[in-house]
Design a protein around this motif. Sequence first.
Motif, PDB file in Angstrom:
ATOM      1  N   ASP A   1      55.752  -6.922  -3.054  1.00  0.00           N
ATOM      2  CA  ASP A   1      55.338  -6.662  -4.433  1.00  0.00           C
ATOM      3  C   ASP A   1      54.000  -7.315  -4.752  1.00  0.00           C
ATOM      4  O   ASP A   1      53.214  -6.766  -5.508  1.00  0.00           O
ATOM      5  CB  ASP A   1      56.417  -7.196  -5.384  1.00  0.00           C
ATOM      6  CG  ASP A   1      56.094  -6.820  -6.825  1.00  0.00           C
ATOM      7  OD1 ASP A   1      55.982  -7.711  -7.659  1.00  0.00           O
ATOM      8  OD2 ASP A   1      55.953  -5.606  -7.087  1.00  0.00           O
TER       9      ASP A   1
ATOM     10  N   GLU B   1      50.756  -5.276  -6.270  1.00  0.00           N
ATOM     11  CA  GLU B   1      50.143  -5.492  -7.579  1.00  0.00           C
ATOM     12  C   GLU B   1      48.639  -5.744  -7.456  1.00  0.00           C
ATOM     13  O   GLU B   1      47.844  -5.269  -8.263  1.00  0.00           O
ATOM     14  CB  GLU B   1      50.819  -6.671  -8.269  1.00  0.00           C
ATOM     15  CG  GLU B   1      52.239  -6.368  -8.747  1.00  0.00           C
ATOM     16  CD  GLU B   1      52.824  -7.522  -9.524  1.00  0.00           C
ATOM     17  OE1 GLU B   1      52.130  -8.572  -9.603  1.00  0.00           O
ATOM     18  OE2 GLU B   1      53.935  -7.383 -10.043  1.00  0.00           O
ATOM     19  N   GLN B   2      48.247  -6.498  -6.435  1.00  0.00           N
ATOM     20  CA  GLN B   2      46.828  -6.764  -6.218  1.00  0.00           C
ATOM     21  C   GLN B   2      46.084  -5.470  -5.925  1.00  0.00           C
ATOM     22  O   GLN B   2      44.971  -5.261  -6.421  1.00  0.00           O
ATOM     23  CB  GLN B   2      46.661  -7.746  -5.051  1.00  0.00           C
ATOM     24  CG  GLN B   2      45.225  -8.135  -4.761  1.00  0.00           C
ATOM     25  CD  GLN B   2      44.615  -8.964  -5.869  1.00  0.00           C
ATOM     26  OE1 GLN B   2      45.337  -9.607  -6.624  1.00  0.00           O
ATOM     27  NE2 GLN B   2      43.291  -8.944  -5.957  1.00  0.00           N
TER      28      GLN B   2
ATOM     29  N   THR C   1      46.976  -2.460  -6.896  1.00  0.00           N
ATOM     30  CA  THR C   1      46.907  -1.683  -8.128  1.00  0.00           C
ATOM     31  C   THR C   1      45.812  -2.209  -9.049  1.00  0.00           C
ATOM     32  O   THR C   1      45.059  -1.435  -9.657  1.00  0.00           O
ATOM     33  CB  THR C   1      48.263  -1.737  -8.848  1.00  0.00           C
ATOM     34  OG1 THR C   1      49.278  -1.229  -7.974  1.00  0.00           O
ATOM     35  CG2 THR C   1      48.225  -0.936 -10.130  1.00  0.00           C
ATOM     36  N   TYR C   2      45.735  -3.524  -9.154  1.00  0.00           N
ATOM     37  CA  TYR C   2      44.702  -4.140  -9.993  1.00  0.00           C
ATOM     38  C   TYR C   2      43.305  -3.774  -9.493  1.00  0.00           C
ATOM     39  O   TYR C   2      42.412  -3.426 -10.281  1.00  0.00           O
ATOM     40  CB  TYR C   2      44.896  -5.654 -10.002  1.00  0.00           C
ATOM     41  CG  TYR C   2      43.820  -6.423 -10.729  1.00  0.00           C
ATOM     42  CD1 TYR C   2      43.798  -6.495 -12.114  1.00  0.00           C
ATOM     43  CD2 TYR C   2      42.827  -7.101 -10.016  1.00  0.00           C
ATOM     44  CE1 TYR C   2      42.819  -7.202 -12.778  1.00  0.00           C
ATOM     45  CE2 TYR C   2      41.846  -7.816 -10.679  1.00  0.00           C
ATOM     46  CZ  TYR C   2      41.848  -7.863 -12.057  1.00  0.00           C
ATOM     47  OH  TYR C   2      40.872  -8.560 -12.707  1.00  0.00           O
TER      48      TYR C   2
END
Length: 266
Positions: A17, A21-22, A24-25
């Motif tokens: 995860d 997230e990184q 996606t950012y």
Amino acid sequence: MIALASGLFTLQYSSDDGPGEQKTYTEEIGRARQQLFRGQLIHTDTRSLKLVAGAESQSFRVDVLGSWRGAGPGEAQTPISAGAQIGVKLHCSGAGVRCTPLSSERQNVLTREDRATWMWDVSAQSAGKISIALTVTAYFRDGDTVLLEKPPLTSRVDVAAPPGDGGWFSWIKDSWQWVAGAITGLGGLAVSVTAIVTAVVMVVRRRLPGADAEEADATERVRGASPRRRSAREERPRVGRLRTRPTAARNLPPRRRGDAQREPRE
């Protein structure tokens, strides 16, 4: 055994995860940067700032536009990235310089039809050179993440000395301002003491003998009048009786009749 397997599964899920997230950012930041388009930054030309030490402040204006237009007199222009929330800062450095913001630091310029304006009051208290730097930043959404920041536009500005600065008139003016400030700070105490001393001196002088005459003569001298003239009686010299010295004829005996005929013959 079951607890160990559950812990390994949780650790693996967290590890997967985190990078997700990184990623996606990073993708969101990349798309936001791609959505930026060329805009225009128009600001007050620092060469048109007529700053005088201790004088009224001058206005410094910045416009960020989504489209292009020509700059007017006293303005300078440069390309800028628009299409996001834009933050503009004006940094002033130097002796006695102050840049007071009159608008919000961050405003939206999201489309080509958008336009945002920033204003500052720039003032200086000392003559010399000051530095002014203009920084424009594009932020990701309404957070503090920076999408793109333009290098600061830095310029040097001359602050002129006030008229008559450095002469004897300026020294007198500064001294008077200091005295006025001291009197104001003391609540008028100095003025009251001076008024009392002056009144006492005037009363004492009036009670002294001859004070009125001295005051009148002093007033005439101040006005340039001639000295008081004496009256005709005072100016007329005193003339006494003329004493005549007795002549020899008065001491001679009286002549008898016929003496003139008795003159000796030759």
